[in-house]
Write an enzyme that holds these catalytic residues in place. Structure first.
Site, short mmCIF file in Angstrom:
data_model
loop_
_atom_site.label_atom_id
_atom_site.label_comp_id
_atom_site.label_asym_id
_atom_site.label_seq_id
_atom_site.Cartn_x
_atom_site.Cartn_y
_atom_site.Cartn_z
N ARG A 142 -114.47 -129.63 16.33
CA ARG A 142 -115.47 -130.66 15.35
C ARG A 142 -116.85 -130.77 16.17
NH1 ARG A 142 -112.99 -128.72 11.91
NH2 ARG A 142 -111.73 -129.79 10.18
N GLU A 184 -123.69 -131.58 11.44
CA GLU A 184 -123.78 -130.44 10.08
C GLU A 184 -123.42 -131.31 8.93
OE1 GLU A 184 -119.56 -128.29 9.96
OE2 GLU A 184 -120.38 -128.20 12.08
N HIS A 207 -120.11 -122.99 11.78
CA HIS A 207 -118.69 -123.41 11.58
C HIS A 207 -118.11 -122.34 10.78
CE1 HIS A 207 -116.27 -127.28 10.72
NE2 HIS A 207 -115.55 -126.16 10.86
#
Length: 384
Positions: free
Chosen positions: A210, A239, A256
């Site tokens: 993350r 993000e 991602h």
């Protein structure tokens, strides 16, 4: 049953017969669709909390993800809503992403894999896979997972527990922790200025967990200083907006998608299908998981790190994703970055329109293979 599902989830036909599926964008999610919904199926782009579900009829929430930081589980429990997610669904894909990064680092440094050390921070579903293949390829592996250590659990075979400072001294450090802000081992900004100061130019830092696990401002400052480490990021603190300056500083940046294999996505949906069946008490035969990877054959030898890297890049061209993100964020030389809003939309579009990418499992190799790698390739599902 009325089932509201993120339109980017694959294999939603699994739910035909259980209910009527309505596909919708996950970011933003139209709350009006939830008024008569019994089931909500999401991905990590949808924040599910009391505000989203207020006034809805939802009794089951499923997230086709390994992480749960986008789900307010306490709010769901208080409302009597059942929650399920898909831990480990994309562990193979993420581990293969890390493998390619490590092999590319070895080739760049002109050193064998067996001469590298790997520091794994977080040894859950993904971290276990990474430890397993790294040890099989001959790397020395140090691992840090305070909750598992405190519980008295033994480290995976081929690795040993070590303090975080020692893990950060390895040739390559890879992060595989959930995002948490409380508990015995909170992970938000786990890697901050003090930790980044320990890293040098001879090291590689990878984050596929993350974004907020690394303090972005501290990372940008460290990468601007003399002798910075190399850095590969698949996740970003803010993000879907990616800071163009940071993207220009890292070795590789991707949107991602480390876990975005076809198999990983389908596994995630299938795990929710199984959880929903159990919740409904269905006893009829379950549908099989709809996986059908195309046959792939590699005829060249796999005896050097460069040859191994060529195979990994043939299966998954990581540089393609890097260039796509650079273009979307305007992070190239002499480019003017778009507005934050436009860049965020482009980030989501890269994920929504992501090309098919299959895992290594089932790949056949007919060329000569280095004997020391045969076991590792077998663990990856490669048929030699």
């Amino acid at each position: 049953m009325n089932i509201i599902a993120d339109e980017n989830m694959p294999a939603l036909s699994l739910f035909d017969g259980i209910g009527t599926v309505v596909r919708t964008p996950g970011r933003p999610l139209d709350r009006t669709l939830l008024a008569d919904a019994d089931v909500l199926l999401v991905r990590s782009v949808t924040r599910v909390d009391a505000e989203l579900l207020a006034g809805s009829a939802v009794r089951f929430v499923g997230s086709a993800t390994i992480g749960t930081d986008h789900i307010d589980q306490a709010a769901l429990a208080a409302a009597g809503i059942t929650f399920a997610h898909a831990p480990g669904c994309n562990a193979v894909a993420v581990a293969e992403y890390v493998l390619q990064a490590v092999v590319a680092f070895a080739v760049q440094r002109r050193t064998p894999l067996s001469a590298l050390s790997l520091g794994v921070v977080g040894v859950g579903n993904v971290g276990r896979k990474v430890v397993q293949w790294a040890a099989a390829f001959g790397l020395r592996v140090l691992a840090s997972d305070p909750p598992r250590e405190a519980a008295g659990e033994a480290c995976e075979e081929g690795a040993e527990w070590a303090p975080l400072a020692e893990v950060l001294a390895c040739s390559v450090i890879t992060l595989h922790v959930p995002l948490s802000v409380t508990g015995m081992a909170p992970t938000r900004h786990l890697i901050a200025a003090d930790q980044l100061a320990l890293l040098s130019a001879g090291q590689l830092l990878i984050n596929t967990s993350r974004g907020p696990v690394i303090a972005e401002q501290a990372l940008r400052e460290r990468l601007d200083q003399p002798q910075p480490p190399q850095c590969i990021l698949d996740v970003w603190e803010h993000e879907p907006w990616v800071t163009p300056q940071l993207l220009a500083q890292v070795q590789i940046g991707t949107p991602h998608i480390a876990g975005y294999s076809v198999e990983g996505k389908v596994r995630g949906t299938y795990m929710l299908y199984q959880a929903l069946r159990q919740w409904r008490g269905l006893t009829d035969a379950a549908k099989p998981m709809p996986l059908d990877a195309p046959p792939r054959h590699w005829e060249a030898p796999l005896e050097t790190e460069a040859q191994l890297l060529a195979l990994l890049q043939w299966v998954y061209p990581m540089a393609r994703d890097h260039q796509a993100l650079v273009s979307a964020c305007g992070a190239g030389p002499n480019e003017t970055p778009p507005s934050r809003e436009v860049a965020a939309v482009r980030f989501d579009q890269l994920r929504k329109r992501y090309p098919l990418r299959y895992e290594l499992g089932g790949l056949r190799v007919s060329g000569a293979v280095a004997p020391a790698w045969a076991q590792a390739l077998s663990l990856l599902g490669v048929q030699c």
